[in-house]
Design a protein around this motif. Structure first.
Motif, PDB file in Angstrom:
ATOM      1  N   GLN A   1     106.390 114.441  23.403  1.00 16.97           N
ATOM      2  CA  GLN A   1     107.121 115.698  23.564  1.00 16.97           C
ATOM      3  C   GLN A   1     106.406 116.563  24.604  1.00 16.97           C
ATOM      4  OE1 GLN A   1     108.850 117.053  19.549  1.00 16.97           O
ATOM      5  NE2 GLN A   1     107.022 115.900  18.929  1.00 16.97           N
ATOM      6  N   GLY A   2     106.881 116.476  25.833  1.00 16.06           N
ATOM      7  CA  GLY A   2     106.218 117.140  26.942  1.00 16.06           C
ATOM      8  C   GLY A   2     106.115 118.642  26.807  1.00 16.06           C
ATOM      9  N   GLU A   3     107.036 119.240  26.044  1.00 14.74           N
ATOM     10  CA  GLU A   3     107.039 120.696  25.900  1.00 14.74           C
ATOM     11  C   GLU A   3     106.159 121.171  24.747  1.00 14.74           C
ATOM     12  OE1 GLU A   3     109.775 119.170  22.856  1.00 14.74           O
ATOM     13  OE2 GLU A   3     109.312 118.650  24.939  1.00 14.74           O
ATOM     14  N   LEU A   4     105.516 120.246  24.060  1.00 13.48           N
ATOM     15  CA  LEU A   4     104.795 120.561  22.829  1.00 13.48           C
ATOM     16  C   LEU A   4     103.736 121.644  23.035  1.00 13.48           C
ATOM     17  CD1 LEU A   4     104.829 119.465  19.875  1.00 13.48           C
ATOM     18  CD2 LEU A   4     102.898 118.017  20.509  1.00 13.48           C
ATOM     19  N   LEU A   5     103.062 121.615  24.157  1.00 15.65           N
ATOM     20  CA  LEU A   5     101.946 122.528  24.382  1.00 15.65           C
ATOM     21  C   LEU A   5     102.341 123.793  25.126  1.00 15.65           C
ATOM     22  CD1 LEU A   5      99.239 119.905  25.425  1.00 15.65           C
ATOM     23  CD2 LEU A   5      99.930 120.633  23.139  1.00 15.65           C
ATOM     24  N   ASP A   6     103.612 123.909  25.487  1.00 10.41           N
ATOM     25  CA  ASP A   6     104.060 125.090  26.236  1.00 10.41           C
ATOM     26  C   ASP A   6     103.818 126.359  25.422  1.00 10.41           C
ATOM     27  OD1 ASP A   6     104.869 123.413  28.213  1.00 10.41           O
ATOM     28  OD2 ASP A   6     107.020 123.557  27.792  1.00 10.41           O
ATOM     29  N   GLY A   7     103.191 127.330  26.052  1.00 12.58           N
ATOM     30  CA  GLY A   7     102.995 128.623  25.402  1.00 12.58           C
ATOM     31  C   GLY A   7     101.726 128.744  24.584  1.00 12.58           C
ATOM     32  N   LEU A   8     100.980 127.647  24.411  1.00 14.61           N
ATOM     33  CA  LEU A   8      99.720 127.758  23.674  1.00 14.61           C
ATOM     34  C   LEU A   8      98.726 128.569  24.504  1.00 14.61           C
ATOM     35  CD1 LEU A   8      99.200 124.179  22.175  1.00 14.61           C
ATOM     36  CD2 LEU A   8     100.153 126.207  21.063  1.00 14.61           C
ATOM     37  N   HIS A   9      98.163 129.591  23.924  1.00 14.48           N
ATOM     38  CA  HIS A   9      97.302 130.495  24.667  1.00 14.48           C
ATOM     39  C   HIS A   9      96.051 129.792  25.188  1.00 14.48           C
ATOM     40  CE1 HIS A   9      99.165 134.181  22.449  1.00 14.48           C
ATOM     41  NE2 HIS A   9      99.919 133.726  23.425  1.00 14.48           N
TER      42      HIS A   9
END
Length: 336
Positions: free
Chosen positions: A217-225
């Motif tokens: 899931q390529g979007e899994l880490l999107d937005g992690l600070h």
């Protein structure tokens, strides 16, 4: 299991730099990505050599159909070569997860729930002073989510039920990673999530991908600070941590192991002790992997040697980040 660990090796390699960048707990030494990568690599490569340890490739018809036995072999290799807090806890996770899977030829929702639960309990107990807001919390959240899904399916052993349990485990792990920032004061002050927790999330998504035959899931880490490519290496601005990380493998009786843990707790921090093998030798001793942070290595090494003959001793200055070895990167990982 082989596909899972191969994917995990690549995914952690692809993200090792960012994991290092946000590694500020328990010490800001910027090596969580490196340590986790090297440990996962040891586990993955153990499944591509012959069981006798000669390094030969395993034939395709080797008949290795026991899921638990295969995973236990990877776990032992990871434990023997574990690096740092994150690598040691991951190796504990693997060894423990293998136990409920022993004798089974396929993974089910019920077995997944049992494996994740055993693994998170063992990981929490391996640390003398476990702390929420770390990869331990991520392991626990994944286990609880998988158990809840399995309970709702009344023992359904279909692949559909397994898929739902894996989805739930990864989603819960993601929520736990987001929560780490508010659970630890150091992370909240730096406005980042826990590096080990992110690494565990990646590993769990690799398991989901391998079992279901789907992409990561390529979007899994999107937005992690702290995890965007343009974010700075947070650890570089943190105060220097004095001290040494001491790691080794040693055979100890249960009493000697308890004594060592108690005395390491008195002189150091981040004490992790876990059995490498579940069976005792002829003298009633078990092989243990030992990890501790101490102000000075000499007293710790002397203490360890007073109780047995250690092997694979490694001493690493906490104030000196270790550069990662060149890691293969390809399109099968979570590239950003």
């Amino acid at each position: 299991m082989k596909r899972w660990l191969d994917k995990a090796e690549t995914a952690i390699a692809n993200h090792s730099d960012r994991l290092n960048a946000i590694n500020i707990f328990p010490v800001a030494d910027g090596d969580t990505g490196t340590n986790l990568y090297l440990t996962v690599r040891a586990a993955a490569r153990a499944l591509h050599s012959d069981p006798a340890g000669r390094g030969a490739a395993v034939p395709a018809d080797a008949g290795q159909t026991d899921v638990g036995a295969v995973l236990a072999r990877a776990g032992r290799a990871a434990m023997e070569q574990a690096r740092g807090n994150s690598g040691t806890l991951f190796s504990v996770f693997l060894c423990a997860a293998a136990e409920p899977l022993a004798g089974h030829t396929r993974l089910t929702s019920t077995l997944l729930a049992a494996a994740l639960n055993r693994a998170q309990i063992r990981a929490w107990s391996a640390l003398s002073d476990p702390v929420p807001g770390t990869m331990l919390s991520v392991m626990e959240a994944a286990a609880r989510a998988a158990a809840a899904v399995d309970a709702g399916h009344n023992g359904d052993d279909s692949n559909q039920a397994l898929g739902k349990a894996l989805d739930a485990a990864v989603n819960a792990a993601l929520r736990a990673v987001v929560s780490t920032e508010s659970q630890l004061a150091a992370l909240e002050a730096a406005h980042v999530v826990d590096a080990g927790g992110v690494g565990m999330l990646l590993i769990l998504d690799c398991l989901r991908s391998a079992v279901l035959g789907e992409g990561l899931q390529g979007e899994l880490l999107d937005g992690l600070h702290g995890f965007d490519v343009q974010d700075p290496h947070i650890h570089a601005d943190m105060p220097v941590d004095d001290g040494v990380e001491v790691m080794c493998t040693i055979s100890l009786s249960p009493l000697s192991a308890a004594t060592l843990r108690q005395r390491l707790d008195e002189i150091g921090e981040s004490v992790i002790m876990s059995q490498v093998d579940s069976l005792a030798d002829g003298e009633g001793s078990y092989r243990w992997r030992v990890h501790v942070h101490v102000p000075d290595a000499a007293p710790a090494v002397a203490l360890i040697r007073s109780l047995g003959e250690p092997s694979d001793i490694s001493l690493s200055e906490l104030a000196m980040p270790r550069d990662p070895e060149p890691a293969p990167v390809n399109s099968s990982g979570h590239e950003r």
